[in-house]
Design an enzyme around this catalytic site. Structure first.
Site, PDB file in Angstrom:
ATOM      1  NE  ARG A  43      -4.372   1.637   1.585  1.00 13.60           N
ATOM      2  CZ  ARG A  43      -4.934   2.605   2.289  1.00 13.60           C
ATOM      3  NH1 ARG A  43      -4.482   2.907   3.486  1.00 13.60           N
ATOM      4  NH2 ARG A  43      -5.955   3.278   1.796  1.00 13.60           N
ATOM      5  CG  HIS A  47      -1.769   5.212  -0.762  1.00  7.12           C
ATOM      6  ND1 HIS A  47      -2.551   5.657   0.270  1.00  7.12           N
ATOM      7  CD2 HIS A  47      -2.560   4.379  -1.478  1.00  7.12           C
ATOM      8  CE1 HIS A  47      -3.754   5.111   0.181  1.00  7.12           C
ATOM      9  NE2 HIS A  47      -3.786   4.324  -0.866  1.00  7.12           N
ATOM     10  CD1 TRP A 186     -11.834  -6.084  -0.338  1.00  9.63           C
ATOM     11  CD2 TRP A 186      -9.969  -5.817   0.857  1.00  9.63           C
ATOM     12  NE1 TRP A 186     -11.609  -4.736  -0.191  1.00  9.63           N
ATOM     13  CE2 TRP A 186     -10.484  -4.545   0.533  1.00  9.63           C
ATOM     14  CE3 TRP A 186      -8.783  -5.887   1.611  1.00  9.63           C
ATOM     15  CZ2 TRP A 186      -9.864  -3.351   0.932  1.00  9.63           C
ATOM     16  CZ3 TRP A 186      -8.173  -4.702   2.019  1.00  9.63           C
ATOM     17  CH2 TRP A 186      -8.711  -3.459   1.682  1.00  9.63           C
TER      18      TRP A 186
HETATM   19 FE1  CCH Z   1      -6.512  -0.257  -1.487  1.00  9.36          FE
HETATM   20  N1  CCH Z   1      -7.416   0.238   0.272  1.00  9.36           N
HETATM   21  N2  CCH Z   1      -7.789   0.954  -2.485  1.00  9.36           N
HETATM   22  N3  CCH Z   1      -5.524  -0.632  -3.213  1.00  9.36           N
HETATM   23  N4  CCH Z   1      -5.184  -1.365  -0.449  1.00  9.36           N
HETATM   24  C1  CCH Z   1      -7.097  -0.245   1.521  1.00  9.36           C
HETATM   25  C2  CCH Z   1      -6.141  -1.180   1.816  1.00  9.36           C
HETATM   26  C3  CCH Z   1      -5.268  -1.726   0.872  1.00  9.36           C
HETATM   27  C4  CCH Z   1      -8.807   1.674  -1.948  1.00  9.36           C
HETATM   28  C5  CCH Z   1      -9.078   1.840  -0.589  1.00  9.36           C
HETATM   29  C6  CCH Z   1      -8.451   1.132   0.420  1.00  9.36           C
HETATM   30  C7  CCH Z   1      -5.828  -0.158  -4.457  1.00  9.36           C
HETATM   31  C8  CCH Z   1      -6.994   0.533  -4.779  1.00  9.36           C
HETATM   32  C9  CCH Z   1      -7.870   1.064  -3.857  1.00  9.36           C
HETATM   33  C10 CCH Z   1      -4.136  -2.073  -1.006  1.00  9.36           C
HETATM   34  C11 CCH Z   1      -3.672  -1.979  -2.298  1.00  9.36           C
HETATM   35  C12 CCH Z   1      -4.316  -1.282  -3.313  1.00  9.36           C
HETATM   36  C13 CCH Z   1      -7.950   0.377   2.495  1.00  9.36           C
HETATM   37  C14 CCH Z   1      -7.892   0.120   3.993  1.00  9.36           C
HETATM   38  C15 CCH Z   1      -8.781   1.218   1.819  1.00  9.36           C
HETATM   39  C16 CCH Z   1      -9.879   2.090   2.415  1.00  9.36           C
HETATM   40  C17 CCH Z   1      -6.793   0.956   4.680  1.00  9.36           C
HETATM   41  C18 CCH Z   1      -6.712   0.664   6.160  1.00  9.36           C
HETATM   42  O1  CCH Z   1      -7.712   0.870   6.848  1.00  9.36           O
HETATM   43  O2  CCH Z   1      -5.641   0.207   6.615  1.00  9.36           O
HETATM   44  C19 CCH Z   1      -9.595   2.281  -3.011  1.00  9.36           C
HETATM   45  C20 CCH Z   1     -10.811   3.160  -2.812  1.00  9.36           C
HETATM   46  C21 CCH Z   1      -9.016   1.877  -4.194  1.00  9.36           C
HETATM   47  C22 CCH Z   1      -9.444   2.154  -5.590  1.00  9.36           C
HETATM   48  O3  CCH Z   1     -10.518   2.657  -5.870  1.00  9.36           O
HETATM   49  C23 CCH Z   1      -4.773  -0.462  -5.371  1.00  9.36           C
HETATM   50  C24 CCH Z   1      -4.744  -0.050  -6.840  1.00  9.36           C
HETATM   51  C25 CCH Z   1      -3.821  -1.157  -4.663  1.00  9.36           C
HETATM   52  C26 CCH Z   1      -2.490  -1.720  -5.107  1.00  9.36           C
HETATM   53  C27 CCH Z   1      -2.218  -2.070  -6.344  1.00  9.36           C
HETATM   54  C28 CCH Z   1      -3.566  -2.962  -0.001  1.00  9.36           C
HETATM   55  C29 CCH Z   1      -2.434  -3.970  -0.200  1.00  9.36           C
HETATM   56  C30 CCH Z   1      -4.295  -2.736   1.189  1.00  9.36           C
HETATM   57  C31 CCH Z   1      -4.108  -3.433   2.536  1.00  9.36           C
HETATM   58  C32 CCH Z   1      -3.245  -2.614   3.462  1.00  9.36           C
HETATM   59  C33 CCH Z   1      -3.070  -3.234   4.818  1.00  9.36           C
HETATM   60  O4  CCH Z   1      -2.548  -2.523   5.684  1.00  9.36           O
HETATM   61  O5  CCH Z   1      -3.413  -4.388   5.055  1.00  9.36           O
END
Ligand code: CCH
Length: 285
Positions: A43, A47, A186
């Site tokens: 992530r 970002h 998820w």
């Molecule tokens: Fe995401 N993401 N993401 N995401 N994401 C969150 C967590 C992860 C969105 C929202 C969220 C991508 C696209 C999107 C990861 C990778 C990718 C969370 C929870 C939200 C909200 C954060 C928390 O509470 O810790 C949205 C909206 C979009 C698009 O519309 C894309 C693209 C990627 C990478 C290619 C990953 C990995 C996580 C898990 C992080 C963790 O700490 O476990």
């Protein structure tokens, strides 16, 4: 190992592989979340890169401006200090690497170590200063719909197929109430990259979760999994859904398209001087 010419250290592929190996060694930790820092490191790479704007050519991984406020304090970046702090030890050991190369290399290592595809990667990012911080609002808002998703990802230069491929990263990790406000993973295997995200989207029944938090979906059968409104938009929208169906059926296709799109994401806006890309050895190779 790297050559020293006139006091300047020129790292080679071996030096970057050593960084990869050190990152790989840090990822597993039974005290943290589901036993791995891999998802939060992915992530961070996303970002740091997803702020890119193709029209103004601002943002992107070059600069590593998330080290500075205000970018570090943007709501979307809540919790990413965990990943930045984890990688600080690696930066101290391999001081020649830039933060921007380190964060993107670490995201590649995390994907590969969590069973994902090889992501060709190349060095060349330079660290910037606070003046290059991007304005808030460049990263997607999970409470929104397909129109918002398209606006955000088209701005980076991605098409519908690539948007769906990148979204498969949500097979990994979880939402945290103290970061985004959302809650839960998820998939049932949040430390392994698979096409389960697409399969679950299509095969499970999803309903609104009844709680005091932000609007999110839960699976009707176990109530232990979640989907964000933006995740659900990928099966509501016909164009997006077509690709969800393709990836649900074919993990190899997902891996290939994910590797292409994620590799490109990490390079957006970077003025590379060299073409050559490295493919790192995974721990399991
Ligand atoms: Fe995401 N993401 N993401 N995401 N994401 C969150 C967590 C992860 C969105 C929202 C969220 C991508 C696209 C999107 C990861 C990778 C990718 C969370 C929870 C939200 C909200 C954060 C928390 O509470 O810790 C949205 C909206 C979009 C698009 O519309 C894309 C693209 C990627 C990478 C290619 C990953 C990995 C996580 C898990 C992080 C963790 O700490 O476990």
């Amino acid at each position: 190992s790297g050559l020293k010419t006139g006091g300047v250290f020129t790292p080679t592929k071996d030096d970057f592989q050593k960084v990869y190996n050190d990152v790989a060694e840090l990822l597993e930790n039974n005290e943290y979340d589901d036993g791995s820092y891999g998802p939060v490191v992915v992530r961070l790479g996303w970002h740091a890169s997803g702020t890119y704007d193709k029209d103004t050519k601002t943002g992107g991984s070059n600069g590593a401006t998330m080290r500075f406020a205000p970018e570090s304090d943007h709501g979307a970046n809540a919790g990413l200090k965990t990943a930045r702090d984890l990688l600080e030890g690696i930066k101290q050991k391999h001081h020649w690497i830039t933060y921007s190369d380190l964060w993107t290399l670490a995201a590649v290592a995390a994907i590969q170590e969590m069973g994902g595809p090889k992501i060709p990667w190349r060095p060349g990012r330079k660290d910037g200063d606070v003046s290059a911080c991007t304005p808030d609002g460049r990263l997607p808002d999970a409470s929104k719909d397909q129109k918002h998703i398209r606006a955000i990802f088209y701005r980076m230069g991605f098409n519908d197929q690539e948007i769906v491929a990148l979204s498969g990263a949500h097979a990994l990790g979880r939402c945290h109430t103290d970061r985004s406000g959302f809650d839960g993973p998820w998939t049932f295997s949040p430390t392994m990259l698979t096409n389960d995200y697409y399969k679950l989207l299509l095969e499970e029944k999803w309903s609104w979760k009844k709680w005091n938090g932000p609007k999110q979906f839960e699976d009707v059968s176990t109530k232990s999994l979640m989907m964000l409104p933006t995740d659900m938009a990928l099966i509501k929208d016909k164009e997006f859904r077509k690709h969800v169906e393709r990836y649900a059926k074919d993990n190899d296709l997902f891996f290939k398209d994910f590797a292409d799109a994620f590799g490109r994401l990490l390079e957006l806006g970077v003025p590379f001087e060299k073409e050559e890309k490295f493919i790192f050895k995974s721990t399991s190779d």
